[in-house]
Design a protein around this motif. Structure first.
Motif, mmCIF file in Angstrom:
data_model
loop_
_atom_site.group_PDB
_atom_site.id
_atom_site.type_symbol
_atom_site.label_atom_id
_atom_site.label_comp_id
_atom_site.label_asym_id
_atom_site.label_seq_id
_atom_site.Cartn_x
_atom_site.Cartn_y
_atom_site.Cartn_z
ATOM 1 N N PRO A 147 0.834 -1.212 0.000
ATOM 2 C CA PRO A 147 0.000 0.000 0.000
ATOM 3 C C PRO A 147 0.863 1.255 0.000
ATOM 4 N N GLY A 148 0.223 2.367 -0.330
ATOM 5 C CA GLY A 148 0.914 3.644 -0.257
ATOM 6 C C GLY A 148 1.078 4.080 1.184
ATOM 7 N N THR A 149 1.890 5.084 1.403
ATOM 8 C CA THR A 149 2.124 5.583 2.763
ATOM 9 C C THR A 149 0.852 6.164 3.369
ATOM 10 N N ASP A 150 -0.123 6.502 2.513
ATOM 11 C CA ASP A 150 -1.392 7.055 2.994
ATOM 12 C C ASP A 150 -2.424 5.980 3.279
ATOM 13 N N GLY A 151 -2.025 4.700 3.137
ATOM 14 C CA GLY A 151 -2.943 3.613 3.399
ATOM 15 C C GLY A 151 -3.783 3.213 2.204
ATOM 16 N N LYS A 152 -3.629 3.934 1.082
ATOM 17 C CA LYS A 152 -4.380 3.571 -0.124
ATOM 18 C C LYS A 152 -3.939 2.188 -0.599
ATOM 19 N N ALA A 153 -4.790 1.547 -1.388
ATOM 20 C CA ALA A 153 -4.563 0.142 -1.756
ATOM 21 C C ALA A 153 -3.258 -0.085 -2.498
ATOM 22 N N LYS A 154 -2.779 0.908 -3.214
ATOM 23 C CA LYS A 154 -1.596 0.692 -4.033
ATOM 24 C C LYS A 154 -0.667 1.892 -3.947
ATOM 25 N N MET A 155 0.641 1.599 -3.824
ATOM 26 C CA MET A 155 1.633 2.659 -3.912
ATOM 27 C C MET A 155 1.720 3.083 -5.372
ATOM 28 N N SER A 156 1.558 4.363 -5.634
ATOM 29 C CA SER A 156 1.497 4.844 -7.005
ATOM 30 C C SER A 156 2.161 6.203 -7.127
ATOM 31 N N LYS A 157 2.965 6.353 -8.174
ATOM 32 C CA LYS A 157 3.607 7.637 -8.417
ATOM 33 C C LYS A 157 2.581 8.744 -8.601
#
Length: 378
Positions: free
Chosen positions: A205-215
């Motif tokens: 996950p992204g650092t914000d807790g979203k499902a996917k780390m994304s640029k």
């Protein structure tokens, strides 16, 4: 036939920890295992241009960034062929032939394509004056699964290391291979996906807790981030919103910090950085019953991540001082990739019966047939 790997990344930005645990770390392990006969690692600049046509300089600049990330992570051009997609024109020709084997309806059903279209804000029916979505889906972007099938089959790849979000794409490649071989005869190799063996690495996950780390979402920790940047991003990470006081019981599931620890932490890290705990399980148990603050857990993660990233940063500094050599390596890798793809394309043309000038039997037979026709007319 030996086992062959094909995998790669779009150069739309620097690579992040999601890339690293999802595929890149595994690529290095497989490279060093000696298990595979050939390994092809592609910088997919042509694919990146399908939704960055108005910003080619972004793609151009990021080719070298991705190459530096590859090398700093441990990929070795002596053991892996690192190349640039646009420098292998055979891939475009293969994709053109494969387009005849896939329906528009099948592409529309591809879950990865649908998700990426939504992520990038494309819409076929944007209302007038609505600037929140980009008008229209580029055909090149829509046909990404076909392009990817060309990339994979061009090198006879048996194995594609990738995250679980890429499973629908690999399945569509297998469908294209099956359709081609059924139509024209056994020619192409059917690939298998190689998923991460750690569930936490499937989709970090992204650092914000979203499902996917994304640029595009700005929630990444990059492989090239400094130690201070990593510290700042981890300290701002999403945790359990109900864990307001240290004494409160906390949730581990869905807690981004613990997901990252699952992906990166090893038993020896506790002896080095948090000796009052014997294992990650023990740390989780304390967090669940209360009495353990988020800051303490985050400090452990900072130490673990910087231990992982320090050698990567050191290798990156080495290659950043030798950019000319990096370009020369990519040029040589692209030459090798062209040779491999050309051999596959020859087989494809022969199977499709469009190798007119190489088919001496065809020329001889037609020469004889027309000679007899002329003789009979005399």
């Amino acid at each position: 036939m030996g086992k062959i790997i094909l995998t790669g990344d779009r150069p739309t930005g620097r690579l992040h920890l999601g890339h690293y645990v999802g595929s890149l770390r595994r690529r290095v392990e497989l490279q060093n295992s000696g298990e595979f006969e050939k390994i092809f690692i592609m910088i997919a600049d042509a694919q990146a241009l399908t939704d960055n046509a108005d910003n080619p300089e972004k793609v151009r600049q990021n080719v070298i960034e991705v190459a530096l990330d590859y090398l700093s992570a441990g990929l070795d051009p002596e053991r892996s062929t690192l190349f640039v997609q646009s420098q292998v024109p055979q891939l475009c020709e293969l994709a053109f032939y494969y387009m005849n084997l896939v329906t528009v309806q099948r592409l529309q059903r591809n879950p990865t394509v649908k998700a990426e279209i939504q992520l990038r804000g494309f819409s076929e029916n944007t209302a007038e004056g609505d600037t929140t979505q980009r008008q229209g889906i580029p055909a090149g972007f829509f046909t990404y699964p076909i392009s990817q099938a060309a990339d994979i089959t061009a090198f006879g790849a048996t194995t594609v290391p990738a995250g679980e979000d890429q499973e629908p794409m690999i399945e569509q490649t297998r469908e294209i291979v099956h359709k081609f071989n059924s139509t024209y005869g056994p020619t192409l190799v059917e690939p298998e996906i190689l998923l991460p063996d750690n569930a936490a690495c499937m989709r970090l996950p992204g650092t914000d807790g979203k499902a996917k780390m994304s640029k595009s979402l700005g929630n990444c920790i990059y492989l090239s981030d400094t130690a201070d940047e990593v510290k700042k991003k981890v300290m701002g990470m999403y945790t359990d919103p109900d864990h307001l006081r240290v004494e409160d019981p906390g949730k581990v599931e869905g807690n981004t910090v613990f997901t990252y620890l699952d992906a990166f932490c090893r038993p020896e890290h506790f002896a080095a950085y948090l000796p009052e705990y014997a294992s990650l399980d023990e740390l989780k148990a304390h967090y669940r019953r209360g009495g353990l603050g988020d800051v303490k857990v985050k400090r452990l993660l900072i130490a673990v991540l910087n231990e992982v990233l320090d050698p990567i940063r050191e290798r990156r500094r080495h290659y950043e001082a030798r950019i000319g050599e990096v370009y020369a390596m990519l040029e040589e890798g692209s030459r090798k990739a062209r040779e491999a793809a050309a051999a596959t394309l020859d087989d494809v043309r022969e199977a499709m019966k469009i190798n007119y000038f190489d088919d001496k039997e065809l020329i001889a037979a037609q020469t004889q047939a027309f000679a007899e026709k002329i003789k009979n007319q005399e």
